[in-house]
Design a protein around this motif. Structure first.
Motif, PDB file in Angstrom:
ATOM      1  N   LEU A   1      51.459  50.097  38.168  1.00  0.00           N
ATOM      2  CA  LEU A   1      50.493  49.006  38.001  1.00  0.00           C
ATOM      3  C   LEU A   1      50.727  48.430  36.622  1.00  0.00           C
ATOM      4  N   THR A   2      50.703  47.115  36.519  1.00  0.00           N
ATOM      5  CA  THR A   2      50.871  46.556  35.184  1.00  0.00           C
ATOM      6  C   THR A   2      49.962  45.347  34.946  1.00  0.00           C
ATOM      7  N   ALA A   3      49.693  45.092  33.667  1.00  0.00           N
ATOM      8  CA  ALA A   3      48.862  43.947  33.287  1.00  0.00           C
ATOM      9  C   ALA A   3      49.250  43.529  31.878  1.00  0.00           C
ATOM     10  N   ALA A   4      48.998  42.269  31.561  1.00  0.00           N
ATOM     11  CA  ALA A   4      49.269  41.794  30.199  1.00  0.00           C
ATOM     12  C   ALA A   4      48.170  42.284  29.265  1.00  0.00           C
TER      13      ALA A   4
ATOM     14  N   ALA B   1      41.217  45.017  31.844  1.00  0.00           N
ATOM     15  CA  ALA B   1      40.240  45.136  32.940  1.00  0.00           C
ATOM     16  C   ALA B   1      41.011  45.517  34.202  1.00  0.00           C
ATOM     17  N   PRO B   2      40.478  46.463  35.008  1.00  0.00           N
ATOM     18  CA  PRO B   2      41.239  46.932  36.163  1.00  0.00           C
ATOM     19  C   PRO B   2      41.634  45.816  37.124  1.00  0.00           C
TER      20      PRO B   2
ATOM     21  N   LEU C   1      50.860  51.578  34.179  1.00  0.00           N
ATOM     22  CA  LEU C   1      50.423  52.893  34.651  1.00  0.00           C
ATOM     23  C   LEU C   1      51.443  53.379  35.661  1.00  0.00           C
ATOM     24  N   SER C   2      51.906  54.607  35.482  1.00  0.00           N
ATOM     25  CA  SER C   2      52.925  55.109  36.410  1.00  0.00           C
ATOM     26  C   SER C   2      52.779  56.611  36.565  1.00  0.00           C
TER      27      SER C   2
ATOM     28  N   ALA D   1      50.307  45.492  41.260  1.00  0.00           N
ATOM     29  CA  ALA D   1      51.271  46.503  41.708  1.00  0.00           C
ATOM     30  C   ALA D   1      52.682  45.953  41.553  1.00  0.00           C
ATOM     31  N   GLU D   2      53.574  46.834  41.043  1.00  0.00           N
ATOM     32  CA  GLU D   2      54.967  46.411  40.832  1.00  0.00           C
ATOM     33  C   GLU D   2      55.845  47.645  40.954  1.00  0.00           C
TER      34      GLU D   2
END
Ligand SMILES: NC(=O)c1ccc[n+]([C@@H]2O[C@H](COP(=O)([O-])OP(=O)(O)OC[C@H]3O[C@@H](n4cnc5c(N)ncnc54)[C@H](OP(=O)(O)O)[C@@H]3O)[C@@H](O)[C@H]2O)c1
Length: 378
Positions: free
Chosen positions: A74-77, A63-64, A26-27, A69-70
């Motif tokens: 925001l990122t997730a696998a 899932a949130p 998400l950016s 944060a990066e």
């Protein structure tokens, strides 16, 4: 081109990307604004709701609490097994936000009468500082309708109205509705009360029963109650409902409703193993529960379960019905079709995992509104 001062040149927009190697990012991406065509307008977005359909695009299967944060994102696998479901969006930074409202700040040569107007619009990409739209596609808000109220005048109001129109078009006379304490559900309660349409509201908590009774709902049944199936059957018998709109989708509820509709039919004069000849129909129109839809087939063979989407329904109902619905939504924007927001946030707040966790819960009374002007530069 006609413009208010100062002329905006760039716009941030919230993007959700799922990559082929299995990451959701998400950016906030900032881009140059395009030149407007003669019939176009530039709307400074001031309000856009976070609807369940937006959350589905925003988070996909993530899932949130998995988001990290990066460097400003925001990122997730994304689990590999889920990637196939997202084939058509892989690698695309998708804009989000189905509907919203704001002020026209620049117009093309043929739309100058809209300069400075407060307008509502529909069609995606609303979670941004600015949104280009066709001048003929925006709805000018009357003085009496605030920009925040105008932001939610398409998706839920038209869907609620389309349910009643579909009921009539398909020969049914009363409705069952699930997750009925939702913003949409509260609109449907008011529509059905005004139009004299029988409505069985299915909720999952006692406090939601009170909430809907307070709005004047006559039949409200709580799926967490031990007597749920009997109460559902009694309410369906009393109203004659043979059509249900189910926002939940997962679990046994759609089948429970069909079973209750079958039990509510008068006894057959001569037995048949095929059950009552009356058509019992459930349309699944949401995915609040992603688990499998379980149908314990105790309701004969005259039934249907199908999907339901507003845009398809509008196409089926046709131009005259759609115009009638739009006119009613505008006339009753602050009454029948009022939405309620728990909190207003800026665009940048959407990169706060705590905000995302709150909106992803989709709880009654917890809808958020985005106002990009809160953290817009300049
Ligand atoms: N198909 C279409 O064209 C279309 C168009 C518009 C809207 N929709 C759908 O309409 C529904 C309502 O939208 P809205 O904006 O009015 O929602 P909302 O105001 O955010 O309310 C969501 C409601 O869903 C309930 N809920 C959440 N998860 C649930 C679950 N697992 N089981 C049972 N209930 C659950 C919540 O109750 P609790 O407080 O108990 O959690 C709450 O009352 C959504 O599913 C949306 O996707 C579909």
């Amino acid at each position: 081109m006609t413009t208010s001062q100062p002329t905006p040149r760039r716009s941030r927009s919230l993007r959700s990307t799922i990559t082929a190697d299995g990451h959701l990012t998400l950016s906030l991406q900032e881009r140059e604004l395009p030149e407007l065509a003669a019939d176009e307008v530039l709307v400074a977005v001031e309000a856009s709701p976070i609807n369940p359909s937006d959350i589905a695009v925003l988070l996909g299967p993530v899932a949130p609490e998995a988001l990290e944060a990066e460097s400003g994102t925001l990122t997730a696998a994304v689990p590999e097994a889920a990637l196939g479901l997202f084939r058509d969006r892989l690698g695309k930074p998708l804009p989000i936000g189905n509907e919203g409202a704001g002020t026209v700040v620049i117009t093309g040569a043929d739309a100058t009468e809209l300069l400075g107007a407060r307008v509502a619009l529909f069609g995606g990409s609303m979670w941004a500082d600015y949104r280009v739209a066709s001048g003929s596609g925006v709805l000018v808000l009357p003085e009496s309708v605030s920009t925040a109220a105008g932001a939610s005048l398409f998706v839920n109001p038209l869907t609620a109205l389309s349910m009643v129109e579909t009921m009539r078009a398909e020969g049914h006379h009363a409705l069952v509705h699930t997750a009925a304490a939702s913003n949409l559900g509260q609109m449907l309660v008011r529509i059905c009360a005004a139009d004299g349409v029988g409505l069985v509201n299915v909720v999952r908590r006692p406090e939601q029963v009170e909430l809907l009774r307070g709005l004047g709902a006559e039949f409200v049944v709580d799926s967490s109650a031990a007597s749920f199936r009997e109460e559902l059957t009694d309410a369906i018998r009393a109203t004659g409902a043979t059509l249900a709109f189910d926002a939940i989708g997962g679990g046994t509820l759609a089948g429970d409703i069909l079973g209750a509709m079958e039990r509510a039919q008068p006894p057959l004069a001569s037995y048949t193993p095929y059950g009552s000849p009356v058509l019992k129909q459930v349309y699944i129109y949401g995915a609040l529960d992603f688990s499998p839809t379980v149908l314990r087939r105790t309701f004969g063979l005259t039934w249907g379960v199908g999907g339901y989407l507003l845009t398809n329904a509008l196409g089926r109902l046709g131009g005259e019905a759609v115009e009638r619905m739009r006119a009613r939504v505008l006339a009753e924007a602050t009454t029948t079709f009022a939405s309620h927001y728990a909190r207003t946030v800026g665009l940048g707040d959407l990169l706060d995992p705590a905000v995302l966790a709150a909106v992803a819960e989709r709880r009654t009374g917890s809808k958020y509104l985005i106002d990009p002007s809160r953290d817009r530069a300049g």
